[in-house]
Design a protein around this motif. Structure first.
Motif, PDB file in Angstrom:
ATOM      1  N   SER A 125       0.828  -1.204   0.000  1.00  0.00           N
ATOM      2  CA  SER A 125       0.000   0.000   0.000  1.00  0.00           C
ATOM      3  C   SER A 125       0.864   1.256   0.000  1.00  0.00           C
ATOM      4  O   SER A 125       1.898   1.323   0.668  1.00  0.00           O
ATOM      5  CB  SER A 125      -0.909   0.016   1.223  1.00  0.00           C
ATOM      6  OG  SER A 125      -1.590   1.254   1.293  1.00  0.00           O
ATOM      7  N   GLU A 144      -0.979   4.180   0.405  1.00  0.00           N
ATOM      8  CA  GLU A 144      -1.966   5.122   0.928  1.00  0.00           C
ATOM      9  C   GLU A 144      -1.402   5.894   2.119  1.00  0.00           C
ATOM     10  O   GLU A 144      -0.722   5.330   2.973  1.00  0.00           O
ATOM     11  CB  GLU A 144      -3.233   4.383   1.357  1.00  0.00           C
ATOM     12  CG  GLU A 144      -3.977   3.741   0.206  1.00  0.00           C
ATOM     13  CD  GLU A 144      -4.447   4.737  -0.835  1.00  0.00           C
ATOM     14  OE1 GLU A 144      -5.008   5.784  -0.454  1.00  0.00           O
ATOM     15  OE2 GLU A 144      -4.235   4.470  -2.032  1.00  0.00           O
ATOM     16  N   LYS A 145      -1.718   7.176   2.172  1.00  0.00           N
ATOM     17  CA  LYS A 145      -1.285   8.017   3.282  1.00  0.00           C
ATOM     18  C   LYS A 145      -1.860   7.464   4.580  1.00  0.00           C
ATOM     19  O   LYS A 145      -3.030   7.110   4.650  1.00  0.00           O
ATOM     20  CB  LYS A 145      -1.757   9.446   3.063  1.00  0.00           C
ATOM     21  CG  LYS A 145      -1.247  10.414   4.078  1.00  0.00           C
ATOM     22  CD  LYS A 145      -1.602  11.831   3.734  1.00  0.00           C
ATOM     23  CE  LYS A 145      -0.998  12.767   4.751  1.00  0.00           C
ATOM     24  NZ  LYS A 145      -1.214  14.157   4.395  1.00  0.00           N
ATOM     25  N   GLY A 146      -1.033   7.361   5.607  1.00  0.00           N
ATOM     26  CA  GLY A 146      -1.469   6.860   6.893  1.00  0.00           C
ATOM     27  C   GLY A 146      -1.394   5.349   7.034  1.00  0.00           C
ATOM     28  O   GLY A 146      -1.664   4.812   8.092  1.00  0.00           O
ATOM     29  N   CYS A 147      -1.017   4.657   5.980  1.00  0.00           N
ATOM     30  CA  CYS A 147      -0.902   3.206   6.036  1.00  0.00           C
ATOM     31  C   CYS A 147       0.246   2.833   6.979  1.00  0.00           C
ATOM     32  O   CYS A 147       1.332   3.401   6.907  1.00  0.00           O
ATOM     33  CB  CYS A 147      -0.642   2.631   4.653  1.00  0.00           C
ATOM     34  SG  CYS A 147      -0.390   0.849   4.667  1.00  0.00           S
ATOM     35  N   ASN A 148       0.011   1.879   7.837  1.00  0.00           N
ATOM     36  CA  ASN A 148       1.031   1.465   8.798  1.00  0.00           C
ATOM     37  C   ASN A 148       1.644   0.107   8.471  1.00  0.00           C
ATOM     38  O   ASN A 148       2.287  -0.509   9.313  1.00  0.00           O
ATOM     39  CB  ASN A 148       0.443   1.429  10.215  1.00  0.00           C
ATOM     40  CG  ASN A 148       0.128   2.811  10.723  1.00  0.00           C
ATOM     41  OD1 ASN A 148       0.865   3.751  10.475  1.00  0.00           O
ATOM     42  ND2 ASN A 148      -0.983   2.959  11.405  1.00  0.00           N
TER      43      ASN A 148
END
Length: 93
Positions: A80, A82-86
């Motif tokens: 991923s 995506e912004k904020g994906c951990n």
């Protein structure tokens, strides 16, 4: 893996094309980069050889290299972006 104390190596890749760098557009960016380099050099107790140079003309890499890990990387396992994906970062796919 970036080891900022090695001149021509990034991870297992060796050669003059493998080096870490910070490229700046403004005097403020240059100052911040130099201060960061000095701070981390002291913290690591090693000389950091990351080059800090004025930014020049930018050449975008070929399309196959864009979003490499999101496309599946070397092993076809997508990651991923995506912004904020951990999710843990997997280098080289």
């Amino acid at each position: 893996m970036i080891l900022p104390h090695l001149i021509v190596r990034l991870g297992n890749d060796v050669g003059t094309q493998y080096r870490s760098g910070i490229y700046f557009y403004t005097p403020e960016q240059e100052k911040e980069a130099l201060e960061s380099k000095e701070k981390h050099s002291k913290k690591l107790n090693q000389k950091i050889v990351t080059e800090i140079l004025p930014a020049k003309k930018f050449y975008r890499a070929e399309e196959c290299h864009q979003q490499y890990l999101a496309k599946g990387g070397r092993f076809g396992s997508r990651q991923s972006t995506e912004k904020g994906c951990n999710d843990p970062i997997r280098c080289y796919g």
